[in-house]
Motif scaffolding. Structure first.
Motif, PDB file in Angstrom:
ATOM      1  N   LEU A 204     -46.212  -5.896   9.007  1.00 51.92           N
ATOM      2  CA  LEU A 204     -45.014  -6.997   9.107  1.00 51.92           C
ATOM      3  C   LEU A 204     -44.155  -7.309   7.896  1.00 51.92           C
ATOM      4  CD1 LEU A 204     -47.252  -9.527  11.385  1.00 51.92           C
ATOM      5  CD2 LEU A 204     -45.779  -8.106  12.280  1.00 51.92           C
ATOM      6  N   ALA A 205     -44.094  -6.472   6.967  1.00 53.70           N
ATOM      7  CA  ALA A 205     -43.527  -6.755   5.754  1.00 53.70           C
ATOM      8  C   ALA A 205     -41.959  -6.639   6.075  1.00 53.70           C
ATOM      9  CB  ALA A 205     -43.836  -5.671   4.798  1.00 53.70           C
ATOM     10  N   GLN A 206     -41.735  -5.615   6.968  1.00 52.03           N
ATOM     11  CA  GLN A 206     -40.097  -5.522   7.227  1.00 52.03           C
ATOM     12  C   GLN A 206     -39.668  -6.582   8.323  1.00 52.03           C
ATOM     13  OE1 GLN A 206     -38.225  -3.581   5.532  1.00 52.03           O
ATOM     14  NE2 GLN A 206     -39.755  -3.086   4.531  1.00 52.03           N
ATOM     15  N   ALA A 207     -40.550  -7.059   9.157  1.00 50.45           N
ATOM     16  CA  ALA A 207     -40.018  -8.105  10.168  1.00 50.45           C
ATOM     17  C   ALA A 207     -39.932  -9.318   9.765  1.00 50.45           C
ATOM     18  CB  ALA A 207     -41.194  -8.166  11.364  1.00 50.45           C
ATOM     19  N   PHE A 208     -40.669  -9.953   8.818  1.00 50.41           N
ATOM     20  CA  PHE A 208     -40.847 -11.332   8.271  1.00 50.41           C
ATOM     21  C   PHE A 208     -40.771 -11.052   6.664  1.00 50.41           C
ATOM     22  CE2 PHE A 208     -43.116 -11.560  12.221  1.00 50.41           C
ATOM     23  CZ  PHE A 208     -42.151 -12.502  12.973  1.00 50.41           C
ATOM     24  N   LYS A 209     -39.710 -11.544   6.216  1.00 51.20           N
ATOM     25  CA  LYS A 209     -39.462 -11.647   4.735  1.00 51.20           C
ATOM     26  C   LYS A 209     -39.345 -13.177   4.078  1.00 51.20           C
ATOM     27  CE  LYS A 209     -37.243  -7.372   4.113  1.00 51.20           C
ATOM     28  NZ  LYS A 209     -36.251  -6.458   3.659  1.00 51.20           N
TER      29      LYS A 209
ATOM     30  N   GLY B  30     -44.589 -15.537  15.058  1.00 53.22           N
ATOM     31  CA  GLY B  30     -43.592 -15.611  13.870  1.00 53.22           C
ATOM     32  C   GLY B  30     -42.273 -16.411  14.193  1.00 53.22           C
ATOM     33  N   ALA B  31     -41.616 -15.488  15.426  1.00 49.08           N
ATOM     34  CA  ALA B  31     -40.536 -15.904  15.790  1.00 49.08           C
ATOM     35  C   ALA B  31     -40.523 -17.408  16.657  1.00 49.08           C
ATOM     36  CB  ALA B  31     -39.937 -15.041  17.129  1.00 49.08           C
ATOM     37  N   ALA B  32     -41.480 -17.654  17.287  1.00 48.19           N
ATOM     38  CA  ALA B  32     -41.421 -18.986  17.785  1.00 48.19           C
ATOM     39  C   ALA B  32     -41.582 -20.074  16.925  1.00 48.19           C
ATOM     40  CB  ALA B  32     -42.834 -18.923  18.778  1.00 48.19           C
TER      41      ALA B  32
ATOM     42  N   GLY C 214     -35.636 -23.512  22.298  1.00 44.11           N
ATOM     43  CA  GLY C 214     -35.246 -22.697  20.967  1.00 44.11           C
ATOM     44  C   GLY C 214     -34.252 -21.711  21.622  1.00 44.11           C
ATOM     45  N   LEU C 215     -33.110 -21.904  22.693  1.00 43.69           N
ATOM     46  CA  LEU C 215     -32.324 -20.867  22.995  1.00 43.69           C
ATOM     47  C   LEU C 215     -31.525 -20.529  22.074  1.00 43.69           C
ATOM     48  CD1 LEU C 215     -31.510 -19.764  25.974  1.00 43.69           C
ATOM     49  CD2 LEU C 215     -29.721 -21.702  26.119  1.00 43.69           C
TER      50      LEU C 215
ATOM     51  N   ALA D 138     -34.630 -14.184  16.669  1.00 38.69           N
ATOM     52  CA  ALA D 138     -35.628 -14.029  16.002  1.00 38.69           C
ATOM     53  C   ALA D 138     -36.697 -12.879  16.515  1.00 38.69           C
ATOM     54  CB  ALA D 138     -36.605 -15.399  15.929  1.00 38.69           C
ATOM     55  N   LEU D 139     -36.725 -12.627  17.655  1.00 39.99           N
ATOM     56  CA  LEU D 139     -37.557 -11.926  18.450  1.00 39.99           C
ATOM     57  C   LEU D 139     -36.855 -10.274  18.481  1.00 39.99           C
ATOM     58  CD1 LEU D 139     -38.709 -13.626  21.674  1.00 39.99           C
ATOM     59  CD2 LEU D 139     -40.182 -12.769  19.892  1.00 39.99           C
ATOM     60  N   VAL D 140     -35.789 -10.100  18.526  1.00 47.05           N
ATOM     61  CA  VAL D 140     -34.908  -9.004  18.328  1.00 47.05           C
ATOM     62  C   VAL D 140     -35.270  -8.412  16.835  1.00 47.05           C
ATOM     63  CG1 VAL D 140     -32.801  -7.840  18.451  1.00 47.05           C
ATOM     64  CG2 VAL D 140     -33.368  -9.406  20.229  1.00 47.05           C
ATOM     65  N   ALA D 141     -34.838  -9.439  15.928  1.00 51.97           N
ATOM     66  CA  ALA D 141     -34.951  -8.897  14.453  1.00 51.97           C
ATOM     67  C   ALA D 141     -36.259  -8.543  14.153  1.00 51.97           C
ATOM     68  CB  ALA D 141     -34.477  -9.974  13.722  1.00 51.97           C
ATOM     69  N   SER D 142     -37.182  -9.278  14.720  1.00 54.81           N
ATOM     70  CA  SER D 142     -38.608  -9.084  14.300  1.00 54.81           C
ATOM     71  C   SER D 142     -39.229  -7.631  14.852  1.00 54.81           C
ATOM     72  CB  SER D 142     -39.587 -10.158  14.783  1.00 54.81           C
ATOM     73  OG  SER D 142     -39.368 -11.463  14.047  1.00 54.81           O
ATOM     74  N   LEU D 143     -38.772  -7.409  16.220  1.00 57.17           N
ATOM     75  CA  LEU D 143     -39.067  -6.111  16.759  1.00 57.17           C
ATOM     76  C   LEU D 143     -38.577  -4.991  16.093  1.00 57.17           C
ATOM     77  CD1 LEU D 143     -39.054  -7.384  20.657  1.00 57.17           C
ATOM     78  CD2 LEU D 143     -41.464  -6.850  19.307  1.00 57.17           C
TER      79      LEU D 143
END
Length: 246
Positions: free
Chosen positions: A78-83, A179-181, A192-193, A199-204
């Motif tokens: 997850l290091a790249q998904a959440f900084k 994390g995205a939620a 959260g529209l 956040a989901l697209v960036a994290s995936l």
């Protein structure tokens, strides 16, 4: 609750909440609707608000516990998904939040809100939580129900990802959703529209899913969990109004 509430009207109220929450931020509309339903069912206003508050509190606690579990299982992937920002920035944000809270409480209206609404509500919620904690069965139902709701959303996102070729494992997808939620919870938009989709697209994409399938999976997931429940929710709301349940 001090006593039972009618099952099917309560079920309709949850469906109606999914509609009301589309026009109110942070699920405020759904919480107000649930409190109103409980009052119309014969529950005192204080007990009804406390029950809704305890339910929301347990939902947040379950989310945080699952967040820790899934992040621990996913590990370094997850290091790249959440900084996270540097510690100095986090401390600055906390300091600003504390300062704003202090400024609000210094004002007359802020003190009045805290003494007449906030503190009594917190005391009532704490009393209800102690009552629930004294019963292992009730505590299990409350905690288990809150956890199952979150796990169902994770399963929905995982199914959407799988529909477009798959990629990340269930632990990574679970961590991505949680994390995205959490990030999207700060958004002022209903449900959260916009914020949660981004956040989901960036994290995936951060955990290795190509951009195209990531966007398609997120849009499919949001269609199923956010937009499709609108019509059944509106119908449920109309039934509740017609039968004077709210």
């Amino acid at each position: 609750m001090p006593g039972p509430v009618p099952f099917w009207p309560a079920t309709l109220t949850q469906a109606a909440s999914s509609f009301v929450n589309r026009v109110s931020p942070a699920n405020v509309g759904g919480m107000a609707l649930n409190a109103r339903f409980l009052q119309k069912s014969g529950v005192s206003p204080g007990a009804g608000v406390a029950a809704v508050g305890v339910n929301a509190l347990m939902g947040a606690v379950a989310h945080l516990i699952l967040l820790v579990i899934f992040f621990s299982l996913a590990g370094h992937e997850l290091a790249q998904a959440f900084k996270l920002p540097p510690a100095s920035k986090l401390l600055l944000i906390l300091a600003l939040a504390a300062a704003l809270t202090g400024i609000v409480l210094v004002t007359r209206r802020g003190r009045q809100f805290a003494t007449t609404r906030l503190l009594p509500g917190l005391r009532s919620a704490a009393a209800s939580l102690r009552t629930v904690a004294a019963s292992p069965v009730k505590l299990t139902l409350l905690a288990g129900g809150s956890a199952l709701i979150t796990l169902a959303y994770i399963a929905g996102l995982a199914a959407s990802v799988q529909a477009f070729g798959g990629g990340p494992g269930i632990t990574e997808i679970g961590a991505v959703y949680l994390g995205a939620a959490l990030i999207a919870a700060a958004s002022p938009t209903p449900g959260g529209l916009g914020a949660i989709e981004a956040a989901l697209v960036a994290s995936l994409t951060g955990v290795g899913l190509p951009a195209g399938p990531a966007v398609s999976a997120v849009l499919t997931y949001r269609l199923a969990t956010y937009w499709l429940p609108v019509l059944p929710g509106w119908i449920s709301l109309r039934i509740l109004q017609k039968r004077d349940y709210i």
